[in-house]
Design an enzyme around this catalytic site. Structure first.
Site, mmCIF file in Angstrom:
data_model
loop_
_atom_site.group_PDB
_atom_site.id
_atom_site.type_symbol
_atom_site.label_atom_id
_atom_site.label_comp_id
_atom_site.label_asym_id
_atom_site.label_seq_id
_atom_site.Cartn_x
_atom_site.Cartn_y
_atom_site.Cartn_z
ATOM 1 N N LYS A 134 -28.204 11.164 3.377
ATOM 2 C CA LYS A 134 -27.598 11.065 4.714
ATOM 3 C C LYS A 134 -28.026 9.806 5.467
ATOM 4 O O LYS A 134 -27.236 9.208 6.195
ATOM 5 C CB LYS A 134 -27.945 12.314 5.527
ATOM 6 C CG LYS A 134 -27.237 13.573 5.055
ATOM 7 C CD LYS A 134 -27.594 14.759 5.925
ATOM 8 C CE LYS A 134 -26.741 15.984 5.613
ATOM 9 N NZ LYS A 134 -26.866 16.436 4.231
ATOM 10 N N LYS A 164 -32.903 16.595 10.355
ATOM 11 C CA LYS A 164 -32.083 16.897 9.179
ATOM 12 C C LYS A 164 -32.690 16.271 7.933
ATOM 13 O O LYS A 164 -33.100 15.112 7.945
ATOM 14 C CB LYS A 164 -30.657 16.356 9.358
ATOM 15 C CG LYS A 164 -29.879 17.014 10.465
ATOM 16 C CD LYS A 164 -28.533 16.350 10.685
ATOM 17 C CE LYS A 164 -27.575 16.598 9.554
ATOM 18 N NZ LYS A 164 -26.215 16.091 9.880
ATOM 19 N N HIS A 210 -17.106 20.958 14.681
ATOM 20 C CA HIS A 210 -17.122 20.368 13.340
ATOM 21 C C HIS A 210 -15.688 19.983 12.983
ATOM 22 O O HIS A 210 -14.847 20.838 12.729
ATOM 23 C CB HIS A 210 -17.674 21.385 12.328
ATOM 24 C CG HIS A 210 -17.723 20.877 10.922
ATOM 25 N ND1 HIS A 210 -18.898 20.748 10.220
ATOM 26 C CD2 HIS A 210 -16.748 20.467 10.074
ATOM 27 C CE1 HIS A 210 -18.636 20.294 9.015
ATOM 28 N NE2 HIS A 210 -17.339 20.112 8.902
ATOM 29 N N ARG A 269 -16.206 15.599 -3.074
ATOM 30 C CA ARG A 269 -15.623 16.625 -3.946
ATOM 31 C C ARG A 269 -14.490 17.301 -3.205
ATOM 32 O O ARG A 269 -14.216 16.997 -2.036
ATOM 33 C CB ARG A 269 -16.682 17.674 -4.304
ATOM 34 C CG ARG A 269 -17.344 18.271 -3.066
ATOM 35 C CD ARG A 269 -18.219 19.455 -3.381
ATOM 36 N NE ARG A 269 -19.078 19.838 -2.276
ATOM 37 C CZ ARG A 269 -18.692 20.563 -1.225
ATOM 38 N NH1 ARG A 269 -17.427 20.960 -1.127
ATOM 39 N NH2 ARG A 269 -19.538 20.887 -0.271
#
Length: 638
Positions: A116, A158, A208, A297
């Site tokens: 990330k 995170k 989101h 993906r």
């Protein structure tokens, strides 16, 4: 074009890929573990190869076995689906080195987006808006604390290698930072083998938003518009929809253009998703939408994009992997209507959403609403076995309609019609969530489910209504109306409870019937409220997505009994690791009878009251199923 495809996955995504491959006349090869020997994807594929024991680490995550299966069967290509090895750059390279086609992005693209912190730096260079934060190499506690103080609380810690909601901690105040950091690092190390972290500004009203992108080997990249995945429980998506509620055309154009820039920055090929977090405190605005990460993906929620665009994304994956260009240009893609997806999980919301396992003895999913057909993506059917080895998602219910309100209404209706027993599902939870006023208004954020809490779970009154319906089915629909019994017959019914003031010769007779669902006892008046099916095991009742099996109290023969009657039931599947009593032993209320190990935790089962152990069916080392009767305690007579 690829002529034979191996699918390195299982369950609903394997079945989904097989469906498109069959339409394209591509032969398919399934792989399976011991637990999946009779699974639906194995039976649907043209060929199937056994790759090992049930744990994923010994089967679906062993790349060498999957490549060997492809070589053995003559498959030309490997499709990884999602999860397992789908974002493993090393495995992707091994597939290519073996002379096979990898149906996915180049390994270098996966690597570029895998961490990330590095991905955020790359996106910033590509002109993609990034959440304010810190992604520096200095990982000392002192430096991280200093950066968090500068960003301002609350902040989000995170794991740089994180995913799936793991390795994330919200910190509300400076005094809590070091403890949260330690906890986050510990979880990240255990889950990903990497305890490095980054910091982000916590968004107070987060939504989101993600954009589906697609690239090919000819340098083309297009977007297929956005999805809203804000309805999450513990960072796991529950409901997804497209397009995003409240998204205006100008904001859509900016965020989708940013997603295309992100894909081009890593020379992307195939299906991918750029995930953004939006500060929706003042609605969706382009200057308050920030890059989070890229999933290299196909996403679980890809069906909603397919429904609004009319595109088969798996077909595109197979064509692009075969060297073809993307079938459509950007200007040929458009949004048609509104699509919403609900994830149906094998879990028990009333027990903290613990996974539920066992056979799908009774299983029904609605394939159409009141107006038109729906889409069901699943890897199970009636008679399938839900095991503890894999993700508990068993199906996705997708509704596509002209407008959002209709799609919401009909998806809620479909979730209400789900029937599943003895495995428990979140269908009733989904039905309540989709019917929530805030959800209907489009007032979404990632904390909505947590704020609603128990309001989204069935109440005791709901279970009583189910029991009343079972009683109605037994006595009324079954032509066993209480009023038809003579006085002697009524007196011989031990399952009846006569209300206070009851007089046998009174003009109006009212009875309460004692029913049990194997765990609790409900004293109810028979009422025709819910759908009931007379099955071999008893009365299967379905209402608003909740499925329960009921029997007359004290006449239950399904293998379980009422806890109120002294039956000690297994709260979940597990292993009995200790038994402290024997038949005939006197016990006191609260005394430990045995210990059950389940979900890597120990659960002590205790006596519900003073009494005697009259039955003991459990022994140390035995594996037991949920709600199995392990012992029976008869109460001490006063």
């Amino acid at each position: 074009m690829i002529s034979k495809l191996l699918i390195a996955n299982r369950g609903e995504i394997a079945c989904r890929i097989i469906r498109t491959a069959r339409e394209m006349d591509i032969a398919t090869v399934a792989v399976y573990s011991d637990a999946d020997a009779k699974a639906l994807h194995v039976r649907q594929a043209d060929e199937a190869v056994h790759i090992g024991p049930s744990p994923a680490a010994e089967s679906y995550l062993v790349g060498e076995k999957i490549i060997a299966a492809a070589k053995e069967t003559g498959a030309e290509a490997i499709h990884p689906g999602y999860g397992f090895l789908s974002e493993n750059a090393g495995f992707a390279q091994e597939v290519i080195d073996a002379g096979l086609i990898w149906v996915g992005p180049k390994p270098s693209s996966i690597e570029a987006m895998g961490l990330k912190d590095a991905a955020k730096k790359l996106m910033r260079e590509a002109g993609v808006p990034v959440t304010p934060g810190y992604e520096g190499e200095d990982q000392s506690v002192e430096r991280l604390k200093k950066e968090a103080d500068a960003i301002g609380y609350p902040v989000l810690i995170k794991a740089v290698a994180g995913g799936g909601g793991k390795g994330m901690r919200k910190v509300d105040a400076a005094k809590d930072f070091e403890a949260a950091l330690e906890s986050c690092r510990r979880e990240a190390k255990a889950s990903f083998g990497n305890d490095e972290v980054l910091l982000e500004k916590w968004i107070t009203s987060p939504r989101h938003i993600e954009v589906q992108v697609f690239g090919d080997s000819h340098g083309n990249v297009v977007h297929l518009f956005e999805r809203d995945c804000s309805l999450q429980r513990r960072h796991q998506k529950v409901i997804e929809e497209a397009p995003a509620p409240g998204m205006d055309e100008a904001t859509r154009a900016e965020i989708c253009a940013a997603a295309v820039r992100a894909a081009k920055a890593v020379d992307y090929e195939g299906a991918g998703t750029i995930e953004f977090i939006a500060d929706a405190s003042e609605g969706l605005r382009a200057d308050r939408i920030f890059f989070m990460e890229m999933n290299t993906r196909l996403q679980v929620e890809h069906p909603v994009t397919e429904e609004i665009t009319g595109v088969d994304l798996v077909e595109w994956q197979l064509r692009v992997a075969s060297g073809e260009p993307i079938p459509l240009k950007q200007e040929e893609l458009s949004i048609n209507g509104h699509a919403i997806e609900a994830r149906l999980y094998a879990e028990d919301p009333s027990s903290g959403f613990l996974p539920s396992t066992g056979p799908l003895t009774h299983f029904y999913l609605p394939t159409s609403s009141r107006r038109s057909p729906n889409r069901i993506d699943t890897g199970v059917e009636k008679g399938s076995e839900i095991t503890p080895f894999y993700d508990p998602m068993i199906a996705k219910i997708i509704v596509h309609r002209d407008d959002r309100a209709t799609a919401l209404e009909e998806l809620a209706h479909d979730c209400a019609w789900v029937i599943c027993w003895p495995v428990k599902t979140n269908a009733a939870f989904l039905q309540r969530l989709l019917s929530d006023d805030g959800v209907k208004r489009g007032s979404l954020d990632t904390g909505l489910i947590a704020r609603k809490g128990d309001a989204l779970l069935p109440a005791e009154q709901d279970y009583e209504e189910l029991a009343a319906s079972a009683a109605y089915a037994h006595f009324i629909r079954g032509k066993r109306d209480p009023d038809l019994y003579d006085e002697d017959a009524i007196a011989r019914l031990p399952v009846w409870i006569q209300p206070s003031g009851f007089r046998l010769n009174s003009e109006k007779r009212e009875f309460l019937v004692a029913m049990t669902d194997g765990t609790n006892r409900y004293n109810v008046k028979p009422e025709d409220i819910a759908w009931v099916d007379d099955v071999e095991e008893g009365y299967l009742v379905r209402e608003k997505g909740e499925t329960r099996l009921f029997n007359l109290f004290r006449t239950y023969t399904g293998g379980a009994a009422s806890a109120a009657d002294g039956a000690i039931l297994a709260p979940m599947p597990g292993k009995v690791i200790a038994v402290d009593v024997a038949e005939g032993d006197a016990v006191t209320a609260g005394q430990r009878l045995m210990v059950l190990e389940a979900m890597k935790m120990e659960h002590a089962l205790t006596a519900p009251f003073d009494g005697t152990v009259t039955e003991l069916s459990a022994s140390a080392g035995a594996q037991v199923q949920v709600e199995a009767v392990l012992a029976v305690v008869e109460p001490t007579e006063d």
